[in-house]
Design a protein around this motif. Structure first.
Motif, short mmCIF file in Angstrom:
data_model
loop_
_atom_site.label_atom_id
_atom_site.label_comp_id
_atom_site.label_asym_id
_atom_site.label_seq_id
_atom_site.Cartn_x
_atom_site.Cartn_y
_atom_site.Cartn_z
N SER A 118 0.86 -1.19 0.00
CA SER A 118 0.00 0.00 0.00
C SER A 118 0.90 1.24 0.00
O SER A 118 1.86 1.32 0.78
CB SER A 118 -0.88 -0.03 1.25
N ASP A 145 1.21 -0.68 -5.99
CA ASP A 145 0.14 -0.88 -4.99
C ASP A 145 -0.93 -1.77 -5.63
O ASP A 145 -1.64 -1.33 -6.55
CB ASP A 145 -0.43 0.49 -4.60
N THR A 175 -4.46 -0.44 -6.51
CA THR A 175 -4.73 0.56 -7.55
C THR A 175 -4.01 0.26 -8.87
O THR A 175 -4.27 0.93 -9.87
CB THR A 175 -4.26 1.95 -7.06
N ASP A 176 -3.13 -0.73 -8.90
CA ASP A 176 -2.34 -0.97 -10.11
C ASP A 176 -3.22 -1.50 -11.25
O ASP A 176 -4.06 -2.39 -11.03
CB ASP A 176 -1.21 -1.96 -9.82
#
Ligand SMILES: CC(C)(COP(=O)(O)OP(=O)(O)OC[C@H]1O[C@@H](n2cnc3c(N)ncnc32)[C@H](O)[C@@H]1OP(=O)(O)O)[C@@H](O)C(=O)NCCC(=O)NCCS
Ligand SMILES: CC(=O)OP(=O)(O)O
Length: 331
Positions: A48, A68, A71-72
């Protein structure tokens, strides 16, 4: 140059991308700072973004790529691939998502599997079983190899045995009670690893509590059988057994206990009969002889993912990152 300086020079020359997924551990950041400063590899830290920002302290990891999973953009593709790989084992998309978002070791292994990184190093704060299970499940064995095993690269100070104090100890990390076939396989893979990493000819001893029939027991028979199989599979290799440790590495003892053996007294690759012996043996030499101990390093796996002892230092992580880069270059 000593072993690890040679490895670092080779790592610098190939500049591979290595994943460090243990972003909860301070040693990761300390090691990352050194790897980046010395130019040993490009680094990916998985975790994170907020946690990494909080955990990195004052270490300069500005040259690393932060990935991360939450969100990747690649996460969806990794989930789909993981389901494809593990659906026969009952993996559902929900389980794959949960695993990849909560376990950064699985995420790092998927990065390697998908070609987004060349290797991974983990194990400073995870057990060997938890570190190696994802790679065994996802990466699998190298073509032509049936078994993944784990070894330590040991560098013993002020020692003229082995290759000037450099040895491979195997299996000291993974295979708990290898049968003769597995033991033979471990010996041959370890010889290959020695050639790759130490760049010298391997001399392989199949260790036992017996030398050439001095003791009688089923455990001795196992090593005798493994020696026969390995000699048949790799007749060109300098490999002999069964040998006690002193007969394997001390020339005068080798001559008296195993006269005529080209290996006895000169071994630099030590194959232990089981994981108890290998794991206890490497820790004894590391702690009492103050040897450098890099590993557990894997062999026979489709891409390099290497483990660490939970007792490792940041400097050990740096060494294993460099070794992983060299293994990746050889793939
Ligand atoms: C690594 C280890 C965790 C794997 O065992 P496990 O978790 O019980 O898992 P399994 O036996 O179900 O194996 C998991 C997968 O890895 C594969 N695998 C296990 N050992 C393997 C090996 N040596 N080579 C290749 N594949 C292997 C299995 O085939 C299985 O694949 P699949 O899920 O696709 O069928 C286990 O061997 C172990 O705990 N070793 C000791 C580690 C340790 O404590 N070391 C001491 C400190 S260094
Ligand atoms: C290699 C090894 O023994 O690992 P750990 O110390 O983490 O159990």
């Amino acid at each position: 140059m000593g072993f690890i300086d040679e490895i670092k020079a080779r790592a610098k020359a190939c500049k591979k991308t290595i994943v460090l997924p243990e972003t909860e551990d301070e040693r990761t950041y300390k090691a990352a700072e050194t790897v980046l400063k010395e130019g040993l590899a490009d680094l990916v830290l998985v975790g994170s973004k907020e946690e990494i920002e909080k955990n990195k302290g004052t270490y300069d990891i500005s040259g690393a790529t932060i990935v991360d999973p939450a969100t990747d953009a690649r996460t969806e593709g990794y989930i789909a691939k993981l389901v494809e790989l593990r659906q026969k084992k009952g993996m559902t998309p929900e389980q794959a998502k949960e695993l990849l978002l909560s376990n950064y070791l699985y995420y790092g292994v998927m990065m390697v599997k998908m070609g987004d990184a060349d290797g991974m190093v983990s194990g400073a704060c995870h057990s060997t079983a938890d570190t190696l299970r994802p790679c065994l499940q996802i990466l699998k064995t190298k073509p032509g190899t049936k078994l993944v095993s784990a070894f330590f690269l040991m560098v013993v100070p002020n020692c003229d045995m082995g290759a000037n104090g450099t040895f491979i100890f195997a299996d000291a990390g993974l295979e708990q009670n290898p049968d003769p076939e597995k033991l033979a396989n471990i010996a041959i893979s370890s010889a290959d690893s020695f050639k790759l990493l130490v760049e010298k000819e391997p001399v392989v001893a199949m260790l036992s509590h017996s030398t050439k029939g001095s003791a009688k027991h089923a455990d001795v028979d196992k090593v005798v059988e493994a020696t026969k199989i390995a000699q048949e599979l790799a007749p060109e290799l300098a490999l002999d057994g069964e040998l006690q440790l002193d007969a394997a590495i001390v020339p005068s003892v080798g001559e008296s206990k195993a006269p005529g053996s080209k290996v006895a007294g000169h071994a630099n690759v030590l194959v232990f009969p089981d994981l108890d012996a290998g794991n206890i043996g490497y820790k004894l030499v590391q702690r009492l002889a103050k040897a450098e101990a890099y590993g557990p390093l894997t062999q026979g796996i489709a891409a390099p993912v290497n483990d660490l002892s939970r007792g490792c230092s940041a400097e050990d992580i740096v060494g294993v990152v460099a070794i992983t880069a060299v293994q990746a270059q050889a793939e």
